[in-house]
Structures are given as C-alpha cells and as structure tokens.
Write a protein that holds these residues in place. Structure first.
Motif, PDB file in Angstrom:
ATOM      1  N   ILE A   1      -3.465  35.462  10.752  1.00 43.66           N
ATOM      2  CA  ILE A   1      -3.282  34.587  11.904  1.00 43.66           C
ATOM      3  C   ILE A   1      -2.655  33.284  11.423  1.00 43.66           C
ATOM      4  CG2 ILE A   1      -4.406  33.490  13.879  1.00 43.66           C
ATOM      5  CD1 ILE A   1      -4.989  36.533  13.681  1.00 43.66           C
ATOM      6  N   PHE A   2      -1.526  32.926  11.989  1.00 41.22           N
ATOM      7  CA  PHE A   2      -0.836  31.677  11.669  1.00 41.22           C
ATOM      8  C   PHE A   2      -0.980  30.755  12.874  1.00 41.22           C
ATOM      9  CE2 PHE A   2       0.911  35.181   9.340  1.00 41.22           C
ATOM     10  CZ  PHE A   2       0.978  34.708   8.044  1.00 41.22           C
ATOM     11  N   VAL A   3      -1.845  29.755  12.724  1.00 40.00           N
ATOM     12  CA  VAL A   3      -2.147  28.848  13.830  1.00 40.00           C
ATOM     13  C   VAL A   3      -1.194  27.655  13.756  1.00 40.00           C
ATOM     14  CG1 VAL A   3      -3.911  27.430  14.932  1.00 40.00           C
ATOM     15  CG2 VAL A   3      -4.563  29.560  13.812  1.00 40.00           C
ATOM     16  N   THR A   4      -0.494  27.432  14.846  1.00 40.63           N
ATOM     17  CA  THR A   4       0.441  26.320  14.917  1.00 40.63           C
ATOM     18  C   THR A   4      -0.279  25.000  14.718  1.00 40.63           C
ATOM     19  OG1 THR A   4       1.890  27.536  16.405  1.00 40.63           O
ATOM     20  CG2 THR A   4       2.058  25.153  16.477  1.00 40.63           C
ATOM     21  N   GLY A   5       0.412  24.058  14.084  1.00 39.95           N
ATOM     22  CA  GLY A   5      -0.146  22.725  13.886  1.00 39.95           C
ATOM     23  C   GLY A   5      -0.594  22.129  15.214  1.00 39.95           C
ATOM     24  N   GLN A   6      -1.806  21.600  15.213  1.00 44.81           N
ATOM     25  CA  GLN A   6      -2.365  21.020  16.427  1.00 44.81           C
ATOM     26  C   GLN A   6      -2.320  19.502  16.354  1.00 44.81           C
ATOM     27  OE1 GLN A   6      -3.401  22.786  19.271  1.00 44.81           O
ATOM     28  NE2 GLN A   6      -2.251  24.309  18.119  1.00 44.81           N
ATOM     29  N   MET A   7      -2.135  18.905  17.528  1.00 47.41           N
ATOM     30  CA  MET A   7      -2.072  17.458  17.672  1.00 47.41           C
ATOM     31  C   MET A   7      -3.427  16.967  18.183  1.00 47.41           C
ATOM     32  SD  MET A   7       1.089  17.541  16.791  1.00 47.41           S
ATOM     33  CE  MET A   7       0.929  15.873  16.363  1.00 47.41           C
ATOM     34  N   PRO A   8      -3.677  15.671  18.110  1.00 49.09           N
ATOM     35  CA  PRO A   8      -4.954  15.123  18.580  1.00 49.09           C
ATOM     36  C   PRO A   8      -4.970  14.842  20.082  1.00 49.09           C
ATOM     37  CG  PRO A   8      -3.705  13.421  17.482  1.00 49.09           C
ATOM     38  CD  PRO A   8      -2.910  14.690  17.346  1.00 49.09           C
TER      39      PRO A   8
ATOM     40  N   ALA B   1      -5.015  25.661   4.835  1.00 48.67           N
ATOM     41  CA  ALA B   1      -4.675  24.624   5.821  1.00 48.67           C
ATOM     42  C   ALA B   1      -3.571  23.735   5.251  1.00 48.67           C
ATOM     43  CB  ALA B   1      -5.903  23.778   6.142  1.00 48.67           C
ATOM     44  N   ARG B   2      -2.741  23.234   6.149  1.00 41.05           N
ATOM     45  CA  ARG B   2      -1.757  22.213   5.788  1.00 41.05           C
ATOM     46  C   ARG B   2      -2.017  21.015   6.670  1.00 41.05           C
ATOM     47  NH1 ARG B   2       2.227  26.810   5.124  1.00 41.05           N
ATOM     48  NH2 ARG B   2       1.941  26.914   7.351  1.00 41.05           N
ATOM     49  N   VAL B   3      -2.139  19.853   6.043  1.00 43.60           N
ATOM     50  CA  VAL B   3      -2.409  18.607   6.741  1.00 43.60           C
ATOM     51  C   VAL B   3      -1.187  17.711   6.580  1.00 43.60           C
ATOM     52  CG1 VAL B   3      -3.924  16.599   6.882  1.00 43.60           C
ATOM     53  CG2 VAL B   3      -4.865  18.817   6.197  1.00 43.60           C
ATOM     54  N   TYR B   4      -0.784  17.085   7.678  1.00 42.30           N
ATOM     55  CA  TYR B   4       0.352  16.167   7.669  1.00 42.30           C
ATOM     56  C   TYR B   4      -0.144  14.795   8.121  1.00 42.30           C
ATOM     57  CZ  TYR B   4       2.567  20.725   7.758  1.00 42.30           C
ATOM     58  OH  TYR B   4       2.920  22.019   7.474  1.00 42.30           O
ATOM     59  N   LEU B   5       0.132  13.766   7.332  1.00 43.02           N
ATOM     60  CA  LEU B   5      -0.300  12.399   7.636  1.00 43.02           C
ATOM     61  C   LEU B   5       0.895  11.463   7.668  1.00 43.02           C
ATOM     62  CD1 LEU B   5      -3.356  12.045   5.210  1.00 43.02           C
ATOM     63  CD2 LEU B   5      -3.451  12.249   7.708  1.00 43.02           C
ATOM     64  N   THR B   6       0.946  10.616   8.683  1.00 44.89           N
ATOM     65  CA  THR B   6       2.038   9.640   8.760  1.00 44.89           C
ATOM     66  C   THR B   6       1.762   8.398   7.915  1.00 44.89           C
ATOM     67  OG1 THR B   6       1.143   8.608  10.748  1.00 44.89           O
ATOM     68  CG2 THR B   6       2.788  10.371  11.060  1.00 44.89           C
ATOM     69  N   GLN B   7       0.513   8.109   7.649  1.00 42.34           N
ATOM     70  CA  GLN B   7       0.124   6.954   6.821  1.00 42.34           C
ATOM     71  C   GLN B   7      -0.713   7.461   5.653  1.00 42.34           C
ATOM     72  OE1 GLN B   7       1.170   3.767   7.492  1.00 42.34           O
ATOM     73  NE2 GLN B   7       2.344   4.644   9.169  1.00 42.34           N
ATOM     74  N   PHE B   8      -0.083   8.188   4.749  1.00 46.52           N
ATOM     75  CA  PHE B   8      -0.793   8.943   3.719  1.00 46.52           C
ATOM     76  C   PHE B   8      -1.760   8.078   2.914  1.00 46.52           C
ATOM     77  CE2 PHE B   8      -1.525  11.143  -0.215  1.00 46.52           C
ATOM     78  CZ  PHE B   8      -1.636  12.465   0.166  1.00 46.52           C
TER      79      PHE B   8
END
Length: 130
Positions: free
Chosen positions: A28-35, A77-84
């Motif tokens: 199962i490949f779950v699309t990146g979710q937004m808050p 999991a892959r996590v993407y951060l704008t302010q790493f």
C-alpha cells in the motif's frame, strides 16, 4: 496485476489529483497527507509543527483505517519539512508518539522549500497487508 486505486470516504479532501492510496500485490502506497481537517477542509491549518504533525498522522490513520490497516502495518515513511532545522526535533517527538516502542517503520526526513496549502509538514507511507 493492475494497481487498485483507493479513495477513502472519510479521508481528507485531496489538494491535487491523486488517490489516497494505491495498492499492488499487498503493498500500500499512501499519498502524502497534509495537516488539513477532513471535517473542515477549508479551515486554517493548525499552528506549529507539532499540531500539524499530529493532524497529518491522524489523516494517515484515517486512510489506513479505510483500508482496514493500522500504523503497525507501515514499513516506511517519508517526512517532508519546510523548516527542517527549526522543526525537526518537535516533529520527531510528535511523530514518535504514534508508534509502539520498538515498532518504528523505516524513515527518511527531507527538508523542502515548500509544501501544498502552506503546510509545515507532509508525510507519506508504505504499508503491507498481513
């Protein structure tokens, strides 16, 4: 075997043209979710990376639940951060709270220049059916 494209009735409203998840051969490949709040998709995003990470994780749980899966089924999991640098530790603390001790999936965390809807964090998942 062709992929199965899943849209979850209770799932968050997509912010782009995609399926909530795609399944092939038990993966199962779950699309990146937004808050975003599935019950109020046009409401402002939660303040701060901890609150946004919590909302993202709850959205991921909704998608997984719609497929009769749980976070225990997640392999990566892959996590993407704008302010790493600013948000990495706080995001980790919140993210970690969603998993049982000793049952963390593999993970990559990436700093990015921007995310959809002005989010601070986005997370996608790979899961496997038992």
């Amino acid at each position: 075997m062709l992929p199965i494209h899943h849209m979850i009735d209770r799932g968050p409203r997509p912010v782009a043209p995609f399926s909530h998840a795609v399944e092939v051969d038990g993966w199962i490949f779950v699309t990146g979710q937004m808050p975003t709040d599935p019950d109020a998709p046009d409401a402002p995003l939660p303040d701060g990376v901890a609150a946004q990470t919590e909302r993202v994780m709850e959205n991921l749980k909704i998608v997984l639940g719609g497929l009769e899966l749980e976070l225990e089924n997640v392999t990566f999991a892959r996590v993407y951060l704008t302010q790493f640098e600013r948000d990495y530790e706080e995001m980790n603390e919140t993210y970690r709270s969603f998993f049982k001790d000793g049952k963390l999936p593999g993970r990559t965390c990436i700093g990015v220049t921007g995310l959809a809807v002005g989010a601070l964090v986005e997370i996608d998942l790979i899961a496997r059916r038992p």
